[in-house]
Design an enzyme around this catalytic site. Structure first.
Site, PDB file in Angstrom:
ATOM      1  N   GLU A 183       0.841  -1.248  -0.058  1.00 57.06           N
ATOM      2  CA  GLU A 183      -0.154  -0.215  -0.100  1.00 57.06           C
ATOM      3  C   GLU A 183       0.956   1.231  -0.038  1.00 57.06           C
ATOM      4  O   GLU A 183       0.666   2.259  -0.345  1.00 57.06           O
ATOM      5  CB  GLU A 183      -1.041  -0.081   1.271  1.00 57.06           C
ATOM      6  CG  GLU A 183      -1.878  -1.328   1.138  1.00 57.06           C
ATOM      7  CD  GLU A 183      -2.579  -1.413  -0.093  1.00 57.06           C
ATOM      8  OE1 GLU A 183      -2.796  -0.541  -0.965  1.00 57.06           O
ATOM      9  OE2 GLU A 183      -2.920  -2.677  -0.295  1.00 57.06           O
ATOM     10  N   ASP A 202       3.775  -4.598  -5.449  1.00 58.77           N
ATOM     11  CA  ASP A 202       4.087  -5.973  -5.142  1.00 58.77           C
ATOM     12  C   ASP A 202       5.701  -5.761  -4.901  1.00 58.77           C
ATOM     13  O   ASP A 202       6.208  -6.394  -4.019  1.00 58.77           O
ATOM     14  CB  ASP A 202       3.656  -6.967  -6.034  1.00 58.77           C
ATOM     15  CG  ASP A 202       2.211  -7.478  -5.722  1.00 58.77           C
ATOM     16  OD1 ASP A 202       1.561  -7.046  -4.695  1.00 58.77           O
ATOM     17  OD2 ASP A 202       1.698  -8.130  -6.499  1.00 58.77           O
TER      18      ASP A 202
END
Length: 722
Positions: A553, A618
């Protein structure tokens, strides 16, 4: 790993020294953690891993082989994974709480959520009510011709019906109207106008006969429409129903052809068009659709919209074209389409047969083999509608302040790692780098739940307009509660935002979020559970799992979309051109890398363009969570000895545990039909690739497992951004 690498990847141009490399005078020591939580973690890993596989050849099978073998996909699901299992556990927990909630020691709003759930669960009362409440709803919207004998369109005004269902149900066919922060002035809420979502996938709608699989899905959708109409009007003429269904699909197909695909909307300059309502009237080139009247119908209970009121128009061409299309379309088709979208969203809240119809379509679309239980449907629905009240029940029982503080500390460690990454990269100019650091420091961490839900008075005030629940008339209660909840969001129009108090999620949710317009991360309590987080287990596992979620995030603040906003979330171009060009080059590396992978079950290539933001996140997550773990070891050292907790019964080093913690949360399997759908539309890559591709880009992974250069898990060419 059963994938093929088809194109050359970008060469890594720089590499930051890890803390462990910078401080060689610390002695590293390992100690086995034998506490109950560590024993549980060890058992979980041992039951997941297939240690007969070489981790440098196929790390996914090494980390997940046994888990996949032991966990076939349940009939009612399209996918199975540890995250899905966690979601199931949270739903089961919430259901038990809602079943047993009493007036003792509970806020009024919390009891309303329990009553709502229990009304939803009363299958007998639902069947007694039958479809009459749904028919009454459709009648109030001008009728649904497919189920209304003798329907006349003489007095039908589609604009009024779209505005009404937007206001009362939050369903937005044809034109999407919503209230959100102004992307260029995020301190204020504004009206947004956008292209609508569709009942069927955009790719299928654009070319209804493009493949046999598309034809199968479209046929399933057509059957869904006809079967639903039959439930409301069993005596309807079959030929007329078939014709009506075909017209609905053709109309929706035309809408889809006017729409813009998601990969072309990643640049904010393509959709941020701020103008007055009067200007919208002009640029959409029509005299038959009155925007001021339409918006005042949507915002009926709120301040009046004037011609000079400013709004954001996302898609000018789409809006202009669909208004022209609607003007030229037979009112029967418009009424059938709007009625169908409402019925598709709300019909399954009535009888068992409506839920069966929905299941039959999903069986074709995503491959499930069994209908989901009513309890699961009601739990998920109640969380979605009354999430703060449900969340209060959940966090009171299952989340401690000690855990919250522990994870808050982990967030700050990852923020420090990210700051180190920004300071040490060699491709950014110092002006852009400093602005990136400013944004990182301003990023808000919203952990577990908003504090105000712990205050009964504040929670009751938030839900003060939610009426008492009539358990014998669930659908009527649903309509009333939905209208109140949607009014809360619409009522924010023209009011200031609150970056701290406004949350994008509610607590009992298994997900995590980054909000660009508030530059904030949200980690609801539902996701802060095993196997992603366990208080007291090996830090390597926590950093590899929940730490990577946090890092993911955080990375979104600097991906191809998040990088377009400033520390307060405003659309501001804070990049110098040379650095922006380097960023785009590095982002292109990920686009090409992921697009080169072939998903073997579907024989489809991944969509590296639509997934680039998630893939950047990621990869940044793994790298910076690992750096944060190394920093944690430094900060927790004693007498110049860094003690690394390993697990009993495992030969894995602490560093290897980190990467196992990351990859095992993505273990799982997914049905072919669902994979086809997600590769086309999901902004995330399938789980197997999330588990492995970031590790192939990680030098630290290769070092931890001793993977030689050129092996599948340590390719020569790597992509690196953050």
């Amino acid at each position: 790993m059963a994938v093929a690498l088809l194109v050359a990847l970008c060469v890594v141009s720089s590499r930051m020294a890890l803390p462990s490399e910078a401080v060689p005078f610390y002695r590293q020591d390992s100690e086995v953690c034998n506490s109950p939580v560590c024993q549980k973690a060890a058992q979980t890993l041992l039951e997941s891993m297939d240690t007969s596989v070489d981790p440098c050849q196929d790390f996914y099978q090494y980390a997940c082989g046994e888990w996949i073998r032991k966990h076939p996909i349940p009939e009612e699901k399209f996918r199975i994974s540890p995250l899905d299992a966690l979601y199931d556990n949270v739903l089961d927990t919430v259901a038990e709480i809602l079943k047993n909630a009493t007036s003792e020691n509970h806020a009024t709003s919390v009891l309303k959520s329990a009553n709502y759930f229990q009304a939803c669960m009363d299958a007998e009362a639902r069947e007694t009510q039958g479809v009459e409440p749904l028919k009454n709803l459709l009648t109030s919207l001008g009728g649904w011709p497919m189920a209304t004998p003798g329907w006349s369109g003489a007095n039908y005004h589609w604009q009024t019906q779209v505005a009404t269902v937007t206001r009362n149900l939050g369903i937005r066919p044809i034109i999407d109207v919503f209230v959100d922060a102004d992307a260029n002035r995020t301190s204020q809420h504004i009206i947004n106008l956008d292209q609508a979502d569709f009942g069927l996938g955009r790719n299928q709608l654009i070319n209804l006969t493009s493949s046999s699989r598309t034809q199968e899905i479209v046929a399933g959708y057509r059957n869904y429409i006809i079967a639903s109409a039959k439930l409301l009007n069993p005596n309807a003429d079959d030929i007329q129903l078939a014709n009506d269904a075909d017209e609905i699909i053709q109309f929706e197909s035309t809408l889809a052809q006017f729409s813009t695909p998601p990969e072309e909307r990643r640049d904010a300059s393509s959709w941020y068009h701020k103008m007055t309502v009067a200007e919208v009237q002009t640029v959409t080139e029509n005299t038959y659709f009155q925007w001021t009247e339409f918006l005042n119908t949507v915002l009926k209970e709120f301040p009046q919209v004037m011609p000079e009121t400013e709004v954001i128009l996302y898609e000018r061409d789409y809006t202009k074209n669909v208004l022209k299309l609607a003007h030229e379309t037979n009112p029967r088709i418009l009424a059938n389409y709007i009625g169908w979208i409402v019925l598709m969203k709300e019909g399954y809240h009535t009888t068992r047969q409506f839920r069966e119809n929905k299941f039959q379509f999903e069986k074709v679309q995503i491959g499930i083999e069994k209908e989901e239980k009513l309890e699961r449907v009601c739990t998920d629905h109640t969380i979605g509608l009354l999430g703060y009240a449900v969340g209060r029940l959940y966090v009171d029982k299952f989340f401690t302040e000690e855990e919250k503080q522990d994870i808050d500390e982990l967030v700050e460690n990852i923020r420090s790692a990210y700051k180190s990454t920004l300071r040490n990269n060699t491709w950014m100019d110092h002006v852009t780098r400093n602005k990136a650091i400013d944004k990182l420091e301003a990023m808000i961490n919203k952990m577990a739940y908003p504090t105000w839900i712990k205050n009964d008075n504040e929670l009751n005030e938030y839900y003060r307009s939610v009426p008492a629940i009539n358990r014998d008339e669930f659908f009527s209660s649903l309509l009333k509660v939905t209208k109140v909840v949607k009014a809360i969001q619409l009522g924010k129009w023209n009011k200031p935002t609150d970056r701290i108090k406004d949350w994008i999620t509610t607590p009992a949710v298994v997900n995590a979020f980054y909000s660009p317009d508030s530059n904030s991360m949200s980690f609801p309590a539902g996701i802060l559970n095993w196997p992603l987080y366990q208080y007291g287990t090996s830090p390597a596992l926590n950093y590899g799992a929940i730490g990577a979620i946090i890092g993911h995030e955080m990375s979104h603040g600097f991906d191809d979309q998040g990088g377009q906003t400033d520390p307060e979330g405003n659309l501001v171009d804070w990049w110098l051109e040379e650095t922006k060009a380097k960023f785009n080059q590095k982002a292109d590396c990920f686009r090409k890398q992921y697009s080169s992978y072939l998903e073997p079950t579907t024989n489809m290539h991944l969509n590296g363009n639509n997934t680039v933001g998630e893939n950047i996140a990621d990869n940044g997550a793994v790298r910076n969570a690992f750096i944060a773990y190394k920093m944690h070891l430094l900060h927790s050292q004693n007498n110049h000895v860094m003690r690394k907790k390993t697990l009993p019964g495992l030969s894995a080093t602490a560093e290897q545990l980190f990467f196992l913690g990351y990859s095992t949360m993505w273990c799982g399997a997914e049905r072919k039909e669902s994979l086809e759908w997600s590769i086309q539309y999901d902004s995330h890559t399938p789980s197997e690739f999330r588990a492995v591709v970031p590790l192939t880009n990680s030098r630290s992974f290769a070092e931890a497992f001793g993977c030689a250069s050129g092996t599948p898990m340590n390719p020569t060419h790597k992509c690196l951004l953050w």
